[in-house]
Design an enzyme around this catalytic site. Structure first.
Site, PDB file in Angstrom:
ATOM      1  N   GLY A  13       0.815  -1.217   0.000  1.00 28.77           N
ATOM      2  CA  GLY A  13       0.000   0.000   0.000  1.00 28.77           C
ATOM      3  C   GLY A  13       0.844   1.260   0.000  1.00 28.77           C
ATOM      4  O   GLY A  13       0.615   2.172   0.791  1.00 28.77           O
ATOM      5  N   ALA A  14       1.829   1.320  -0.926  1.00 28.06           N
ATOM      6  CA  ALA A  14       2.824   2.401  -0.834  1.00 28.06           C
ATOM      7  C   ALA A  14       2.747   3.438  -1.963  1.00 28.06           C
ATOM      8  O   ALA A  14       3.689   4.182  -2.165  1.00 28.06           O
ATOM      9  CB  ALA A  14       4.226   1.809  -0.758  1.00 28.06           C
ATOM     10  N   SER A  15       1.632   3.516  -2.660  1.00 27.98           N
ATOM     11  CA  SER A  15       1.518   4.550  -3.703  1.00 27.98           C
ATOM     12  C   SER A  15       1.445   5.941  -3.107  1.00 27.98           C
ATOM     13  O   SER A  15       1.777   6.924  -3.750  1.00 27.98           O
ATOM     14  CB  SER A  15       0.251   4.344  -4.526  1.00 27.98           C
ATOM     15  OG  SER A  15       0.440   3.287  -5.391  1.00 27.98           O
ATOM     16  N   ARG A  16       0.948   6.023  -1.868  1.00 27.10           N
ATOM     17  CA  ARG A  16       0.781   7.331  -1.229  1.00 27.10           C
ATOM     18  C   ARG A  16       0.932   7.177   0.292  1.00 27.10           C
ATOM     19  O   ARG A  16       1.171   6.078   0.801  1.00 27.10           O
ATOM     20  CB  ARG A  16      -0.609   7.891  -1.566  1.00 27.10           C
ATOM     21  CG  ARG A  16      -1.733   7.089  -0.925  1.00 27.10           C
ATOM     22  CD  ARG A  16      -3.088   7.658  -1.216  1.00 27.10           C
ATOM     23  NE  ARG A  16      -4.044   7.258  -0.204  1.00 27.10           N
ATOM     24  CZ  ARG A  16      -5.361   7.334  -0.343  1.00 27.10           C
ATOM     25  NH1 ARG A  16      -5.865   7.785  -1.468  1.00 27.10           N
ATOM     26  NH2 ARG A  16      -6.162   6.965   0.632  1.00 27.10           N
ATOM     27  N   ASP A  64      -3.813  -6.969  -4.567  1.00 25.58           N
ATOM     28  CA  ASP A  64      -4.741  -6.768  -3.458  1.00 25.58           C
ATOM     29  C   ASP A  64      -4.190  -7.530  -2.253  1.00 25.58           C
ATOM     30  O   ASP A  64      -4.211  -8.764  -2.231  1.00 25.58           O
ATOM     31  CB  ASP A  64      -6.133  -7.288  -3.862  1.00 25.58           C
ATOM     32  CG  ASP A  64      -7.142  -7.153  -2.732  1.00 25.58           C
ATOM     33  OD1 ASP A  64      -6.754  -6.755  -1.609  1.00 25.58           O
ATOM     34  OD2 ASP A  64      -8.329  -7.448  -2.976  1.00 25.58           O
ATOM     35  N   TYR A 156     -11.823  -1.272  12.897  1.00 25.19           N
ATOM     36  CA  TYR A 156     -10.431  -0.845  12.690  1.00 25.19           C
ATOM     37  C   TYR A 156      -9.572  -1.184  13.919  1.00 25.19           C
ATOM     38  O   TYR A 156      -8.478  -1.745  13.783  1.00 25.19           O
ATOM     39  CB  TYR A 156     -10.432   0.663  12.415  1.00 25.19           C
ATOM     40  CG  TYR A 156      -9.088   1.271  12.089  1.00 25.19           C
ATOM     41  CD1 TYR A 156      -8.532   1.143  10.822  1.00 25.19           C
ATOM     42  CD2 TYR A 156      -8.381   2.001  13.043  1.00 25.19           C
ATOM     43  CE1 TYR A 156      -7.308   1.717  10.510  1.00 25.19           C
ATOM     44  CE2 TYR A 156      -7.158   2.586  12.745  1.00 25.19           C
ATOM     45  CZ  TYR A 156      -6.630   2.440  11.482  1.00 25.19           C
ATOM     46  OH  TYR A 156      -5.415   3.029  11.183  1.00 25.19           O
ATOM     47  N   LYS A 160      -6.340  -3.688  14.192  1.00 21.01           N
ATOM     48  CA  LYS A 160      -5.014  -3.213  14.601  1.00 21.01           C
ATOM     49  C   LYS A 160      -4.536  -3.911  15.881  1.00 21.01           C
ATOM     50  O   LYS A 160      -3.333  -4.078  16.089  1.00 21.01           O
ATOM     51  CB  LYS A 160      -5.041  -1.691  14.786  1.00 21.01           C
ATOM     52  CG  LYS A 160      -5.315  -0.922  13.483  1.00 21.01           C
ATOM     53  CD  LYS A 160      -4.272  -1.212  12.422  1.00 21.01           C
ATOM     54  CE  LYS A 160      -4.431  -0.370  11.175  1.00 21.01           C
ATOM     55  NZ  LYS A 160      -3.422  -0.674  10.149  1.00 21.01           N
ATOM     56  N   ILE A 189      -1.558  10.840  12.275  1.00 25.88           N
ATOM     57  CA  ILE A 189      -0.573  11.183  11.243  1.00 25.88           C
ATOM     58  C   ILE A 189      -1.299  11.873  10.082  1.00 25.88           C
ATOM     59  O   ILE A 189      -2.365  11.417   9.649  1.00 25.88           O
ATOM     60  CB  ILE A 189       0.159   9.914  10.734  1.00 25.88           C
ATOM     61  CG1 ILE A 189       0.718   9.090  11.905  1.00 25.88           C
ATOM     62  CG2 ILE A 189       1.274  10.293   9.748  1.00 25.88           C
ATOM     63  CD1 ILE A 189       1.685   9.805  12.824  1.00 25.88           C
TER      64      ILE A 189
HETATM   65  P1  NAD Z   1      -3.652   6.013   3.011  1.00 29.14           P
HETATM   66  O1  NAD Z   1      -5.098   5.745   2.809  1.00 29.14           O
HETATM   67  O2  NAD Z   1      -3.113   7.368   2.655  1.00 29.14           O
HETATM   68  O3  NAD Z   1      -2.782   4.926   2.243  1.00 29.14           O
HETATM   69  C1  NAD Z   1      -3.097   3.548   2.299  1.00 29.14           C
HETATM   70  C2  NAD Z   1      -2.633   2.891   1.010  1.00 29.14           C
HETATM   71  O4  NAD Z   1      -3.008   1.503   1.075  1.00 29.14           O
HETATM   72  C3  NAD Z   1      -3.303   3.492  -0.248  1.00 29.14           C
HETATM   73  O5  NAD Z   1      -2.334   3.729  -1.243  1.00 29.14           O
HETATM   74  C4  NAD Z   1      -4.296   2.407  -0.655  1.00 29.14           C
HETATM   75  O6  NAD Z   1      -4.556   2.366  -2.051  1.00 29.14           O
HETATM   76  C5  NAD Z   1      -3.561   1.143  -0.186  1.00 29.14           C
HETATM   77  N1  NAD Z   1      -4.474   0.003  -0.057  1.00 29.14           N
HETATM   78  C6  NAD Z   1      -5.738   0.008   0.436  1.00 29.14           C
HETATM   79  N2  NAD Z   1      -6.267  -1.224   0.354  1.00 29.14           N
HETATM   80  C7  NAD Z   1      -5.310  -2.024  -0.215  1.00 29.14           C
HETATM   81  C8  NAD Z   1      -5.253  -3.397  -0.568  1.00 29.14           C
HETATM   82  N3  NAD Z   1      -6.306  -4.206  -0.363  1.00 29.14           N
HETATM   83  N4  NAD Z   1      -4.124  -3.874  -1.114  1.00 29.14           N
HETATM   84  C9  NAD Z   1      -3.070  -3.057  -1.343  1.00 29.14           C
HETATM   85  N5  NAD Z   1      -3.053  -1.766  -1.023  1.00 29.14           N
HETATM   86  C10 NAD Z   1      -4.174  -1.244  -0.465  1.00 29.14           C
HETATM   87  O7  NAD Z   1      -3.360   5.671   4.536  1.00 29.14           O
HETATM   88  P2  NAD Z   1      -2.156   6.081   5.498  1.00 29.14           P
HETATM   89  O8  NAD Z   1      -2.626   7.133   6.413  1.00 29.14           O
HETATM   90  O9  NAD Z   1      -0.902   6.273   4.730  1.00 29.14           O
HETATM   91  O10 NAD Z   1      -2.046   4.741   6.387  1.00 29.14           O
HETATM   92  C11 NAD Z   1      -1.088   3.719   6.152  1.00 29.14           C
HETATM   93  C12 NAD Z   1      -1.171   2.714   7.287  1.00 29.14           C
HETATM   94  O11 NAD Z   1      -0.938   3.366   8.545  1.00 29.14           O
HETATM   95  C13 NAD Z   1      -2.553   2.039   7.406  1.00 29.14           C
HETATM   96  O12 NAD Z   1      -2.385   0.695   7.777  1.00 29.14           O
HETATM   97  C14 NAD Z   1      -3.211   2.813   8.530  1.00 29.14           C
HETATM   98  O13 NAD Z   1      -4.198   2.070   9.170  1.00 29.14           O
HETATM   99  C15 NAD Z   1      -2.017   3.090   9.421  1.00 29.14           C
HETATM  100  N6  NAD Z   1      -2.215   4.216  10.333  1.00 29.14           N
HETATM  101  C16 NAD Z   1      -2.444   5.483   9.853  1.00 29.14           C
HETATM  102  C17 NAD Z   1      -2.634   6.509  10.758  1.00 29.14           C
HETATM  103  C18 NAD Z   1      -2.884   7.930  10.312  1.00 29.14           C
HETATM  104  O14 NAD Z   1      -3.144   8.776  11.175  1.00 29.14           O
HETATM  105  N7  NAD Z   1      -2.787   8.236   9.019  1.00 29.14           N
HETATM  106  C19 NAD Z   1      -2.624   6.257  12.124  1.00 29.14           C
HETATM  107  C20 NAD Z   1      -2.397   4.971  12.565  1.00 29.14           C
HETATM  108  C21 NAD Z   1      -2.191   3.951  11.659  1.00 29.14           C
END
Ligand code: NAD
Length: 248
Positions: A13-16, A64, A156, A160, A189
């Protein structure tokens, strides 16, 4: 000296967002990076270019993470292309927030499958390669709410919290083979995931954080570098809270 010179990492899930920041920080530290996301679209191509600009090998894959067969296939392709897997960052995640009273079975299943089953899928798929190498670092993206719980996020939080139990079990199972397994619990974040929240909610969250601000994806990425490299060679089975003191 670069901390991850010559290592190969897979990041899901690293595109963004956080995943992309991890990919770039890893590249800065000399790691070759294979990353996945649901689609190999413009964002993925841009991420691939940015990673490669640090002079490392970079390749994005459409996969996926919640699909077992898809994961097995993509990991086999990555091993063929990169030859090794030293670090796995299970980062892919989604939210489907709502109160339990309104939560559908679909909202529950989707979040558990994407956030928790994906961690099983990828860990299982890289296991053979890491066992052969007798080394590896697995980093799982949990969340502070996996420890504390949160109203409106029962699906969620459960996913986690499940990640933390899985992380500890894998640390116990694979430690004797030189494989480490740790979780990161980010707090609030600033990414597209949290960008959807109204401004007053963001302000309220920030007010409760001892450091008085949300974290950046880069701050999570630096923690991944620590857990991925030899600086953390005696750290396994742990959950590192990176949350500005939110969960103390
Ligand atoms: P984001 O939504 O910006 O990025 C998540 C990425 O995962 C996206 O590129 C999405 O396309 C990809 N993705 C979604 N479903 C997928 C699948 N089935 N297979 C492959 N890729 C998939 O989210 P983020 O804020 O960068 O979060 C990244 C991780 O950190 C997540 O696990 C999230 O739960 C965790 N997290 C985020 C926060 C926060 O505050 N942003 C806090 C705690 C934990």
């Amino acid at each position: 000296m670069k901390l991850l010179e010559g290592k190969t990492a897979i990041i899901t899930g690293a595109s963004r967002g956080i995943g992309k920041a991890v990919a770039i920080e890893f590249a800065k530290q000399g790691a070759n990076v294979a990353f996945t996301d649901l689609f190999y679209n413009e964002a993925a191509q841009e991420t691939e270019k940015e990673i490669a600009s640090y002079g490392v090998k970079a390749k994005g894959y459409a996969s996926d993470a919640s699909n077992f067969a898809d994961t097995d296939k993509v990991v086999a392709e990555i091993v063929k292309e990169f030859g090794a897997i030293d670090i796995l960052v299970n980062n892919a995640g989604i939210t489907k927030d709502t109160l339990l009273m309104r939560m559908t079975e679909d909202q529950w299943d989707m979040v558990i499958n994407v956030n928790l089953k994906s961690v099983f899928n990828f860990t299982k798929a890289v296991q053979r390669t890491m066992l052969k190498q007798r080394s590896g670092s697995i980093i799982n993206m949990s969340s502070v709410v996996g420890v504390s719980g949160n109203a409106g996020q029962s699906n969620y939080s459960a996913s986690k919290a499940g990640i933390i139990g899985f992380t500890k079990s894998v640390a116990k199972e694979l430690g004797s083979r030189g494989i480490r397994s740790n979780a990161i619990a980010p707090g609030f974040i600033i990414t597209e995931m949290t960008g959807q929240l109204p401004e007053d909610v963001v302000k309220e969250w920030a007010g409760k954080i001892p450091l008085k601000r949300g974290g950046t994806p880069e701050e999570i990425a630096k923690t991944c570098v620590y857990l991925g490299c030899d600086l953390s060679s005696y750290v396994t089975g742990q959950t590192l809270h990176v949350c500005g003191g939110m969960n103390v």
